[in-house]
Design a protein around this motif. Structure first.
Motif, mmCIF file in Angstrom:
data_model
loop_
_atom_site.group_PDB
_atom_site.id
_atom_site.type_symbol
_atom_site.label_atom_id
_atom_site.label_comp_id
_atom_site.label_asym_id
_atom_site.label_seq_id
_atom_site.Cartn_x
_atom_site.Cartn_y
_atom_site.Cartn_z
ATOM 1 N N SER A 65 0.830 -1.199 0.000
ATOM 2 C CA SER A 65 0.000 0.000 0.000
ATOM 3 C C SER A 65 0.871 1.259 0.000
ATOM 4 O O SER A 65 0.594 2.223 -0.725
ATOM 5 C CB SER A 65 -0.920 -0.015 1.222
ATOM 6 O OG SER A 65 -1.705 1.152 1.281
ATOM 7 N N ILE A 66 1.943 1.238 0.803
ATOM 8 C CA ILE A 66 2.845 2.393 0.901
ATOM 9 C C ILE A 66 3.591 2.625 -0.405
ATOM 10 O O ILE A 66 3.666 3.752 -0.920
ATOM 11 C CB ILE A 66 3.847 2.191 2.059
ATOM 12 C CG1 ILE A 66 3.117 2.229 3.407
ATOM 13 C CG2 ILE A 66 4.950 3.247 2.018
ATOM 14 C CD1 ILE A 66 3.974 1.771 4.576
ATOM 15 N N VAL A 67 4.142 1.553 -0.976
ATOM 16 C CA VAL A 67 4.995 1.675 -2.167
ATOM 17 C C VAL A 67 4.180 1.994 -3.416
ATOM 18 O O VAL A 67 4.582 2.823 -4.235
ATOM 19 C CB VAL A 67 5.812 0.372 -2.366
ATOM 20 C CG1 VAL A 67 6.528 0.399 -3.720
ATOM 21 C CG2 VAL A 67 6.819 0.200 -1.237
ATOM 22 N N PHE A 107 -8.554 -1.101 9.809
ATOM 23 C CA PHE A 107 -7.675 -1.434 8.683
ATOM 24 C C PHE A 107 -7.699 -0.348 7.618
ATOM 25 O O PHE A 107 -6.665 -0.060 6.993
ATOM 26 C CB PHE A 107 -8.071 -2.782 8.082
ATOM 27 C CG PHE A 107 -7.392 -3.949 8.729
ATOM 28 C CD1 PHE A 107 -6.151 -4.388 8.278
ATOM 29 C CD2 PHE A 107 -7.967 -4.606 9.797
ATOM 30 C CE1 PHE A 107 -5.506 -5.454 8.874
ATOM 31 C CE2 PHE A 107 -7.337 -5.675 10.407
ATOM 32 C CZ PHE A 107 -6.095 -6.114 9.943
ATOM 33 N N GLU A 108 -8.858 0.246 7.382
ATOM 34 C CA GLU A 108 -8.935 1.276 6.353
ATOM 35 C C GLU A 108 -8.059 2.482 6.685
ATOM 36 O O GLU A 108 -7.486 3.099 5.786
ATOM 37 C CB GLU A 108 -10.392 1.708 6.162
ATOM 38 C CG GLU A 108 -11.210 0.684 5.388
ATOM 39 C CD GLU A 108 -12.632 1.124 5.151
ATOM 40 O OE1 GLU A 108 -13.061 2.143 5.748
ATOM 41 O OE2 GLU A 108 -13.344 0.445 4.380
ATOM 42 N N GLN A 109 -7.934 2.799 7.964
ATOM 43 C CA GLN A 109 -7.047 3.889 8.368
ATOM 44 C C GLN A 109 -5.576 3.530 8.190
ATOM 45 O O GLN A 109 -4.707 4.384 8.285
ATOM 46 C CB GLN A 109 -7.313 4.283 9.818
ATOM 47 C CG GLN A 109 -8.639 4.982 10.040
ATOM 48 C CD GLN A 109 -8.744 6.277 9.246
ATOM 49 O OE1 GLN A 109 -7.784 7.022 9.090
ATOM 50 N NE2 GLN A 109 -9.940 6.544 8.725
ATOM 51 N N SER A 110 -5.314 2.246 7.923
ATOM 52 C CA SER A 110 -3.935 1.792 7.713
ATOM 53 C C SER A 110 -3.647 1.492 6.245
ATOM 54 O O SER A 110 -2.607 0.935 5.915
ATOM 55 C CB SER A 110 -3.678 0.531 8.550
ATOM 56 O OG SER A 110 -4.000 0.765 9.908
ATOM 57 N N GLY A 111 -4.585 1.856 5.368
ATOM 58 C CA GLY A 111 -4.373 1.654 3.938
ATOM 59 C C GLY A 111 -4.747 0.275 3.444
ATOM 60 O O GLY A 111 -4.285 -0.161 2.380
ATOM 61 N N LEU A 310 9.789 -4.619 1.148
ATOM 62 C CA LEU A 310 8.734 -5.252 0.371
ATOM 63 C C LEU A 310 9.302 -6.374 -0.496
ATOM 64 O O LEU A 310 8.747 -7.484 -0.541
ATOM 65 C CB LEU A 310 8.029 -4.219 -0.504
ATOM 66 C CG LEU A 310 6.952 -4.745 -1.460
ATOM 67 C CD1 LEU A 310 5.839 -5.447 -0.686
ATOM 68 C CD2 LEU A 310 6.383 -3.603 -2.303
ATOM 69 N N LEU A 311 10.406 -6.116 -1.153
ATOM 70 C CA LEU A 311 11.018 -7.122 -2.019
ATOM 71 C C LEU A 311 11.428 -8.355 -1.216
ATOM 72 O O LEU A 311 11.197 -9.497 -1.642
ATOM 73 C CB LEU A 311 12.232 -6.532 -2.734
ATOM 74 C CG LEU A 311 12.979 -7.466 -3.694
ATOM 75 C CD1 LEU A 311 12.055 -7.920 -4.830
ATOM 76 C CD2 LEU A 311 14.214 -6.770 -4.263
ATOM 77 N N ASN A 312 12.006 -8.142 -0.051
ATOM 78 C CA ASN A 312 12.432 -9.264 0.789
ATOM 79 C C ASN A 312 11.246 -10.117 1.246
ATOM 80 O O ASN A 312 11.304 -11.347 1.243
ATOM 81 C CB ASN A 312 13.201 -8.750 2.007
ATOM 82 C CG ASN A 312 14.567 -8.192 1.652
ATOM 83 O OD1 ASN A 312 15.134 -8.537 0.601
ATOM 84 N ND2 ASN A 312 15.100 -7.322 2.492
ATOM 85 N N LEU A 313 10.167 -9.459 1.624
ATOM 86 C CA LEU A 313 8.982 -10.199 2.072
ATOM 87 C C LEU A 313 8.310 -10.924 0.907
ATOM 88 O O LEU A 313 7.813 -12.045 1.077
ATOM 89 C CB LEU A 313 7.996 -9.253 2.749
ATOM 90 C CG LEU A 313 8.395 -8.734 4.131
ATOM 91 C CD1 LEU A 313 7.398 -7.697 4.628
ATOM 92 C CD2 LEU A 313 8.490 -9.878 5.139
ATOM 93 N N GLU A 314 8.296 -10.314 -0.274
ATOM 94 C CA GLU A 314 7.704 -10.976 -1.438
ATOM 95 C C GLU A 314 8.520 -12.202 -1.835
ATOM 96 O O GLU A 314 7.950 -13.243 -2.209
ATOM 97 C CB GLU A 314 7.591 -10.001 -2.611
ATOM 98 C CG GLU A 314 6.487 -8.974 -2.419
ATOM 99 C CD GLU A 314 6.347 -8.018 -3.576
ATOM 100 O OE1 GLU A 314 5.235 -7.497 -3.782
ATOM 101 O OE2 GLU A 314 7.360 -7.776 -4.264
ATOM 102 N N ASN A 315 9.833 -12.099 -1.736
ATOM 103 C CA ASN A 315 10.680 -13.261 -2.024
ATOM 104 C C ASN A 315 10.404 -14.389 -1.031
ATOM 105 O O ASN A 315 10.365 -15.572 -1.406
ATOM 106 C CB ASN A 315 12.155 -12.872 -1.972
ATOM 107 C CG ASN A 315 12.583 -12.022 -3.150
ATOM 108 O OD1 ASN A 315 11.931 -12.038 -4.203
ATOM 109 N ND2 ASN A 315 13.656 -11.264 -2.996
#
Length: 534
Positions: A65-67, A107-111, A310-315
């Motif tokens: 959501s951030i990226v 959750f909506e307030q957290s994106g 994000l990349l590390n978690l996606e891997n």
């Protein structure tokens, strides 16, 4: 994001104080050995390792959501029996809807867009039907699956729970698994070691919480009226809901509602009332609040760039997907010789199911009608309900049907029940056929390489009328063919495994499809099938 989250978290805690008053602290918090205060969202859910695994799943959503700047979806799916479906209560009183009420704004307030799929079904166990139909029932995009089939599955049938768990983790989102009403077995531990989040609600600690709930036994109506609203006549003696005045006031009553609403069905001893549903929905909400809080704090305190995190978690998630087929069952299913058990655990399949609630029905996939709806409305394709003509209508195609007398949908303005045992209908007036997977299923789920092992699950019959006219699939009065090959039936745990002279595997046609034909050979009888699994 953190500031917005903290505001919504504070609102949630303030609501608890309104509902539980001076007992809020003692019910929802405890002090550990170090003197630290721990919430029920933590101490009621087992395993530090699974907590870390689940926290990373939420971090992945937050970072995307951030990226990307695009809000991500977080789907909680509830599976279970009649108690999970909220039977006896108004539907909005069920714990899944309580969870939705409190967590959607947090959750909506957290994106993150938060969605609950409250897909409990009355008189339903964990397997083999529902375990084999997980993506069709709950969708192929859920992130957390709550398991509440303990009453219908039983402690001795741990192999069914493992079967369900193995099928659940095939979902594309590497979902977390949270079980209620069972012990933390080795299959949960094995999933956790692989990297999945697998929790069990701690009933021993829930028993400790019950000791903190004030006793209404022996109190006058005036004294009870002064108690916080969610605790009035909740515990009498040592019993929650089912003794004395608590039993009498277990279910809600609306003074403005008609008799049909206040005399609604299924208000029985083994179904929990609205106060139980409320506190359990709040326990679930607290669980997610604490996980979301930990995930936000870890992102905030990290020195890593969000894109790198994000990349590390996606891997890590992609590596976890490769572990799906690497499970050795702790307690393997017992299947007939010649039927491959590994295919049940992690083989590709399609499930053509009439059951409600289910995504395959709401999205119009089952009937290819394009008519879509949700559990909050009846705008989806409901099938035929002309009960009087079931015996006398010719059905060339296997027909989606329902029996209105088994429905309890609404009373005045209140939704009561969304789970219904709909079925596919065949009768004695010719052959009924179906080709699977249909085009909508191919679009939604792809055209997997189906091995040709077929399981047909019988529809539950809840009243004397359908029992009077029903003929079972294993009966000598029913014939089944698959791509022109005559099929025999081997009953297995409530479903039928089809076989023929050369074994259990049926060859597909040149397009990878299967045509099933059914014929009822007994006049004025119907065959009712709830799911066809290939």
């Amino acid at each position: 994001t953190i500031m917005s989250f903290e505001k919504e978290k504070a609102k949630f805690k303030n609501e608890l104080s309104t509902l539980y008053g001076q007992y809020t602290e003692s019910i929802f918090y405890k002090t550990d050995e170090s003197g630290a205060k721990i919430s029920a969202g933590r101490f009621l859910f087992s395993s530090d390792k699974s907590w870390d695994n689940m926290k990373e799943k939420i971090m992945l959503k937050l970072l995307r959501s951030i990226v990307t700047g695009i809000p991500q979806n977080m789907v909680w799916a509830t599976g279970g029996h009649s108690a999970a479906a909220g039977h006896g209560n108004l539907f909005n009183e069920s714990y899944s809807m309580v969870l939705q009420k409190y967590m959607k704004p947090v959750f909506e307030q957290s994106g993150i867009k938060f969605e609950v799929r409250p897909y409990g079904m009355g008189a339903t166990s964990t397997g083999p039907e529902i375990a084999s139909c997980i993506k069709e029932v709950f969708g192929n995009d859920f992130d957390i699956l709550w398991w509440d089939y303990g009453m219908t599955t039983g402690f001795k049938n741990q192999f069914y729970i493992e079967y369900f768990l193995r099928r659940a983790v095939l979902n594309k989102n590497n979902p977390a698994f949270v079980a209620y009403g069972v012990k933390y077995g080795k299959h949960f531990l094995e999933a956790e070691k692989k990297g999945y989040a697998s929790f069990v609600f701690d009933e021993r600690k829930w028993s400790e919480v019950q000791e903190k709930i004030p006793d209404s036994e022996g109190l006058s109506e005036t004294e009870i009226s002064k108690m916080p609203v969610n605790l009035r006549a909740f515990k009498c003696g040592k019993v929650i809901e089912n003794a004395g005045l608590c039993k009498e006031q277990k279910y809600s009553v609306d003074p403005l509602a008609d008799k049909a609403c206040n005399n609604r069905l299924y208000r029985v001893r083994w179904h929990p009332g609205w106060k139980w549903h409320s506190i359990f929905g709040i326990f679930q909400a607290f669980f997610l609040v604490e996980l979301l809080s930990d995930a936000l704090l870890e992102i905030k305190s990290s020195i890593e760039d969000p894109q790198v995190m994000l990349l590390n978690l996606e891997n890590k998630e992609n590596l976890l997907k490769m572990e799906v087929g690497n499970f050795t069952p702790v307690q393997a299913l017992s299947v007939p010789q010649g039927f491959p058990v590994d295919l049940l655990y992690h083989g590709e399949n399609i499930c053509h199911t009439a059951r409600l609630p289910s995504q395959i029905r709401y999205k119009g996939i089952l009937t290819q009608s394009g008519i879509q709806g949700s559990f909050l409305n009846n705008s989806y394709d409901e099938g035929t309900s002309d009960t009087d003509n079931f015996l006398f209508m010719s059905h060339d195609n296997l027909t989606l049907a329902k029996m209105p007398s088994m429905y309890q949908s609404q009373c005045t303005t209140y939704l009561l029940q969304i789970d219904h045992p709909d079925w596919f209908l065949s009768n004695s007036l010719g052959q009924s056929s179906i080709i699977l997977p249909n085009k909508a299923e191919q679009t939604a789920y792809g055209l997997p390489e189906l091995k040709g092992f077929i399981m047909i699950c019988r529809s539950w019959c809840g009243n004397s009328r359908c029992k009077q006219y029903q003929v079972e699939i294993q009966s000598e009065f029913v014939s089944v063919w698959v791509n022109g090959v005559s099929a025999n039936v081997n009953l297995w745990n409530g479903c039928a495994l089809l076989n023929h002279s050369k074994g259990y595997r049926f060859p597909s046609d040149s397009n990878g499809l299967f045509e099933l034909k059914f014929r009822v050979k007994l006049e004025a009888r119907i065959l009712r099938v709830s799911s066809i699994i290939i």
